[in-house]
Design a protein around this motif. Sequence first.
Motif, PDB file in Angstrom:
ATOM      1  N   ASP A 191       0.829  -1.215   0.000  1.00  0.00           N
ATOM      2  CA  ASP A 191       0.000   0.000   0.000  1.00  0.00           C
ATOM      3  C   ASP A 191       0.860   1.260   0.000  1.00  0.00           C
ATOM      4  O   ASP A 191       0.537   2.239  -0.684  1.00  0.00           O
ATOM      5  N   GLU A 192       1.949   1.254   0.753  1.00  0.00           N
ATOM      6  CA  GLU A 192       2.855   2.417   0.765  1.00  0.00           C
ATOM      7  C   GLU A 192       3.474   2.637  -0.606  1.00  0.00           C
ATOM      8  O   GLU A 192       3.696   3.779  -1.017  1.00  0.00           O
ATOM      9  N   LEU A 247      -6.107   9.905 -11.501  1.00  0.00           N
ATOM     10  CA  LEU A 247      -5.675  10.863 -10.467  1.00  0.00           C
ATOM     11  C   LEU A 247      -4.289  11.413 -10.787  1.00  0.00           C
ATOM     12  O   LEU A 247      -4.043  12.617 -10.696  1.00  0.00           O
ATOM     13  N   ALA A 248      -3.373  10.510 -11.146  1.00  0.00           N
ATOM     14  CA  ALA A 248      -2.001  10.934 -11.445  1.00  0.00           C
ATOM     15  C   ALA A 248      -1.956  11.843 -12.665  1.00  0.00           C
ATOM     16  O   ALA A 248      -1.293  12.890 -12.652  1.00  0.00           O
ATOM     17  N   GLU A 249      -2.668  11.458 -13.726  1.00  0.00           N
ATOM     18  CA  GLU A 249      -2.657  12.272 -14.951  1.00  0.00           C
ATOM     19  C   GLU A 249      -3.267  13.643 -14.699  1.00  0.00           C
ATOM     20  O   GLU A 249      -2.769  14.661 -15.199  1.00  0.00           O
ATOM     21  N   GLY A 250      -4.330  13.686 -13.921  1.00  0.00           N
ATOM     22  CA  GLY A 250      -4.924  14.976 -13.576  1.00  0.00           C
ATOM     23  C   GLY A 250      -3.968  15.838 -12.769  1.00  0.00           C
ATOM     24  O   GLY A 250      -3.868  17.053 -12.994  1.00  0.00           O
ATOM     25  N   ALA A 251      -3.251  15.213 -11.852  1.00  0.00           N
ATOM     26  CA  ALA A 251      -2.281  15.953 -11.044  1.00  0.00           C
ATOM     27  C   ALA A 251      -1.145  16.492 -11.910  1.00  0.00           C
ATOM     28  O   ALA A 251      -0.695  17.633 -11.734  1.00  0.00           O
ATOM     29  N   ILE A 252      -0.673  15.675 -12.852  1.00  0.00           N
ATOM     30  CA  ILE A 252       0.426  16.087 -13.745  1.00  0.00           C
ATOM     31  C   ILE A 252       0.038  17.349 -14.518  1.00  0.00           C
ATOM     32  O   ILE A 252       0.797  18.318 -14.591  1.00  0.00           O
ATOM     33  N   ALA A 271      -6.325   9.135  -3.565  1.00  0.00           N
ATOM     34  CA  ALA A 271      -5.944   7.721  -3.728  1.00  0.00           C
ATOM     35  C   ALA A 271      -6.139   6.967  -2.417  1.00  0.00           C
ATOM     36  O   ALA A 271      -6.650   5.833  -2.408  1.00  0.00           O
ATOM     37  N   ARG A 272      -5.755   7.588  -1.323  1.00  0.00           N
ATOM     38  CA  ARG A 272      -5.930   6.942  -0.017  1.00  0.00           C
ATOM     39  C   ARG A 272      -7.417   6.687   0.258  1.00  0.00           C
ATOM     40  O   ARG A 272      -7.787   5.632   0.758  1.00  0.00           O
ATOM     41  N   LEU A 273      -8.268   7.651  -0.062  1.00  0.00           N
ATOM     42  CA  LEU A 273      -9.712   7.463   0.121  1.00  0.00           C
ATOM     43  C   LEU A 273     -10.235   6.313  -0.746  1.00  0.00           C
ATOM     44  O   LEU A 273     -11.049   5.505  -0.284  1.00  0.00           O
ATOM     45  N   LEU A 274      -9.775   6.250  -1.981  1.00  0.00           N
ATOM     46  CA  LEU A 274     -10.181   5.140  -2.856  1.00  0.00           C
ATOM     47  C   LEU A 274      -9.751   3.793  -2.284  1.00  0.00           C
ATOM     48  O   LEU A 274     -10.485   2.811  -2.363  1.00  0.00           O
ATOM     49  N   MET A 275      -8.564   3.770  -1.699  1.00  0.00           N
ATOM     50  CA  MET A 275      -8.050   2.520  -1.151  1.00  0.00           C
ATOM     51  C   MET A 275      -8.801   2.099   0.118  1.00  0.00           C
ATOM     52  O   MET A 275      -8.812   0.929   0.472  1.00  0.00           O
TER      53      MET A 275
END
Length: 196
Positions: A80-81, A153-158, A177-181
């Motif tokens: 997870d980390e 999420l990553a692409e939006g952040a980029i 991402a943490r909330l999704l997990m």
Amino acid sequence: MLDQDMAREQVLEAAEGLFYARGIQAVGMDAVRNASGVSLKRLYQLFPSKEALVLEFLKQRDSRWRRALADHVDEGASPDERILSVFDWLYKWFSEPDYRGCAFINSFGELGAVSADVAEQARHHKKAFRDYLAGLVTAAGRPVELAEHLALLAEGAITTAAISGTPEPAHQARDAARLLMRAPVQNATAGSIRTR
């Protein structure tokens, strides 16, 4: 006189800096020649066209980018980390003073409509990133569809970090991402919901 490998490396290093900072269409072969110190004749011997140079720049950037990401993520203690550390690495990348967004999105925006090869390089890079995330998700024992959510999420952040000029979208994407997990996972075979 420079040997072929060294000349090629100098040209690619110069091209990467120029293409990423100014955009591909704004940079001519003369500018690459001046920045690399390699003669125009030698430059065209190494790369017969600007498109050949652009494609090699993208291949090299893809390899370096994915290797740097994997090296960082591999330091994570738990599966997870390691997933969340993708977003920590993005924060580090976004904090670089010359950060201008994703070279593949930028090149696709400039040339994707006129160069099938450039468009394919961009697609290859994005697919490889999604596949990498899928591997991390699978290793964590999570549903594979989570990888697609993390990729978005990553692409939006980029893109948001490039436009806003701040690295904070990486932290925001990490929180999401943490909330999704933490969200309940639907067990498709039993029709039950379980939480992690």
